[in-house]
Write a protein that holds these residues in place. Structure first.
Motif, mmCIF file in Angstrom:
data_model
loop_
_atom_site.group_PDB
_atom_site.id
_atom_site.type_symbol
_atom_site.label_atom_id
_atom_site.label_comp_id
_atom_site.label_asym_id
_atom_site.label_seq_id
_atom_site.Cartn_x
_atom_site.Cartn_y
_atom_site.Cartn_z
ATOM 1 N N VAL A 95 0.846 -1.207 0.000
ATOM 2 C CA VAL A 95 0.000 0.000 0.000
ATOM 3 C C VAL A 95 0.873 1.247 0.000
ATOM 4 O O VAL A 95 0.621 2.198 -0.758
ATOM 5 C CB VAL A 95 -0.971 -0.014 1.202
ATOM 6 C CG1 VAL A 95 -1.597 1.357 1.432
ATOM 7 C CG2 VAL A 95 -2.061 -1.051 1.002
ATOM 8 N N GLU A 96 1.910 1.258 0.826
ATOM 9 C CA GLU A 96 2.812 2.408 0.871
ATOM 10 C C GLU A 96 3.515 2.602 -0.475
ATOM 11 O O GLU A 96 3.677 3.723 -0.950
ATOM 12 C CB GLU A 96 3.832 2.257 2.000
ATOM 13 C CG GLU A 96 3.242 2.450 3.382
ATOM 14 C CD GLU A 96 2.557 3.804 3.546
ATOM 15 O OE1 GLU A 96 3.139 4.827 3.142
ATOM 16 O OE2 GLU A 96 1.431 3.825 4.076
ATOM 17 N N ARG A 97 3.956 1.496 -1.082
ATOM 18 C CA ARG A 97 4.606 1.585 -2.391
ATOM 19 C C ARG A 97 3.630 2.143 -3.425
ATOM 20 O O ARG A 97 3.980 3.033 -4.219
ATOM 21 C CB ARG A 97 5.098 0.201 -2.831
ATOM 22 C CG ARG A 97 5.934 0.233 -4.106
ATOM 23 C CD ARG A 97 6.233 -1.166 -4.615
ATOM 24 N NE ARG A 97 5.069 -1.883 -5.093
ATOM 25 C CZ ARG A 97 4.457 -1.647 -6.265
ATOM 26 N NH1 ARG A 97 4.897 -0.700 -7.058
ATOM 27 N NH2 ARG A 97 3.417 -2.350 -6.630
ATOM 28 N N THR A 101 3.829 5.552 -5.604
ATOM 29 C CA THR A 101 3.694 5.538 -7.062
ATOM 30 C C THR A 101 2.594 6.485 -7.501
ATOM 31 O O THR A 101 2.755 7.243 -8.479
ATOM 32 C CB THR A 101 3.395 4.102 -7.555
ATOM 33 O OG1 THR A 101 4.450 3.239 -7.130
ATOM 34 C CG2 THR A 101 3.248 4.037 -9.053
ATOM 35 N N LEU A 102 1.470 6.462 -6.785
ATOM 36 C CA LEU A 102 0.345 7.349 -7.108
ATOM 37 C C LEU A 102 0.751 8.806 -6.925
ATOM 38 O O LEU A 102 0.439 9.653 -7.768
ATOM 39 C CB LEU A 102 -0.864 7.016 -6.225
ATOM 40 C CG LEU A 102 -2.100 7.888 -6.408
ATOM 41 C CD1 LEU A 102 -2.622 7.781 -7.839
ATOM 42 C CD2 LEU A 102 -3.172 7.501 -5.418
ATOM 43 N N SER A 103 1.448 9.083 -5.833
ATOM 44 C CA SER A 103 1.888 10.459 -5.583
ATOM 45 C C SER A 103 2.815 10.930 -6.700
ATOM 46 O O SER A 103 2.674 12.060 -7.203
ATOM 47 C CB SER A 103 2.598 10.524 -4.236
ATOM 48 O OG SER A 103 3.052 11.823 -3.985
ATOM 49 N N ARG A 108 3.633 13.976 -11.765
ATOM 50 C CA ARG A 108 3.891 13.998 -13.213
ATOM 51 C C ARG A 108 2.675 14.530 -13.971
ATOM 52 O O ARG A 108 2.814 15.315 -14.915
ATOM 53 C CB ARG A 108 4.231 12.584 -13.719
ATOM 54 C CG ARG A 108 5.649 12.151 -13.382
ATOM 55 C CD ARG A 108 6.067 10.880 -14.121
ATOM 56 N NE ARG A 108 5.138 9.773 -14.013
ATOM 57 C CZ ARG A 108 5.133 8.852 -13.044
ATOM 58 N NH1 ARG A 108 6.023 8.928 -12.078
ATOM 59 N NH2 ARG A 108 4.244 7.883 -13.053
ATOM 60 N N LEU A 109 1.491 14.129 -13.543
ATOM 61 C CA LEU A 109 0.269 14.604 -14.197
ATOM 62 C C LEU A 109 0.122 16.113 -14.034
ATOM 63 O O LEU A 109 -0.202 16.829 -15.002
ATOM 64 C CB LEU A 109 -0.958 13.882 -13.630
ATOM 65 C CG LEU A 109 -2.306 14.288 -14.198
ATOM 66 C CD1 LEU A 109 -2.371 13.979 -15.708
ATOM 67 C CD2 LEU A 109 -3.435 13.589 -13.474
ATOM 68 N N ALA A 110 0.377 16.611 -12.841
ATOM 69 C CA ALA A 110 0.288 18.052 -12.605
ATOM 70 C C ALA A 110 1.320 18.783 -13.452
ATOM 71 O O ALA A 110 1.025 19.848 -14.037
ATOM 72 C CB ALA A 110 0.487 18.357 -11.120
ATOM 73 N N SER A 111 2.525 18.211 -13.555
ATOM 74 C CA SER A 111 3.571 18.817 -14.370
ATOM 75 C C SER A 111 3.157 18.827 -15.838
ATOM 76 O O SER A 111 3.334 19.830 -16.538
ATOM 77 C CB SER A 111 4.875 18.035 -14.180
ATOM 78 O OG SER A 111 5.870 18.519 -15.053
#
Length: 140
Positions: A95-97, A101-103, A108-111
């Motif tokens: 879950v932490e991994r 990855t989601l973060s 990247r999506l925001a960029s």
């Protein structure tokens, strides 16, 4: 009622000696009957205690078998709990991994969204400049 040993010994001694002392004709047999009755009562209690002891030994054997079975079940449950705890730790790590990855994907999506917005803004600016240039060209 307890029989006095000295009375019994005195009666036996008198009988052996052939003494002319009168034997207690009723006292000794009554005392012997009481003694025999008491002895039979003690014997009955002894056998009752043996039966109780045997029953308790059977119950103890049964309780030991149940305790052994429960100990094995407890050991199995502890082992299963340990395996589940390891699986839970592995799931938490996953879950932490995935969160990391989601973060990173969100960053990247925001960029990319910012880059896209900048590209659209630059494209709009180029279009405006092209239209200005086109309007300045002589009309033929």
């Amino acid at each position: 009622m307890a029989v006095d040993r000295s009375d019994v010994l005195a009666a036996h001694a008198a009988a052996r000696a052939g003494s002319s002392t009168p034997r207690p004709s009723t006292a000794l047999p009554r005392a012997l009957q009481e003694c025999m009755s008491e002895l039979l009562g003690v014997n009955d209690r002894y056998h009752a205690l043996i039966r109780v002891s045997q029953q308790q030994a059977r119950e103890l054997t049964t309780a030991r078998a149940e305790a052994e079975e429960r100990s094995r079940a407890l050991a199995a449950a502890k082992s299963e709990a340990k395996q589940m705890a390891l699986a839970l730790d592995a799931a938490r790590s996953e879950v932490e991994r995935l969160r990391a990855t989601l973060s990173a994907a969100e960053v990247r999506l925001a960029s990319r969204a910012a880059a896209s917005a900048n590209a659209e803004s630059a494209s709009a600016e180029l279009n405006r400049q092209a239209q200005d240039a086109a309007q300045r060209l002589p009309q033929t």
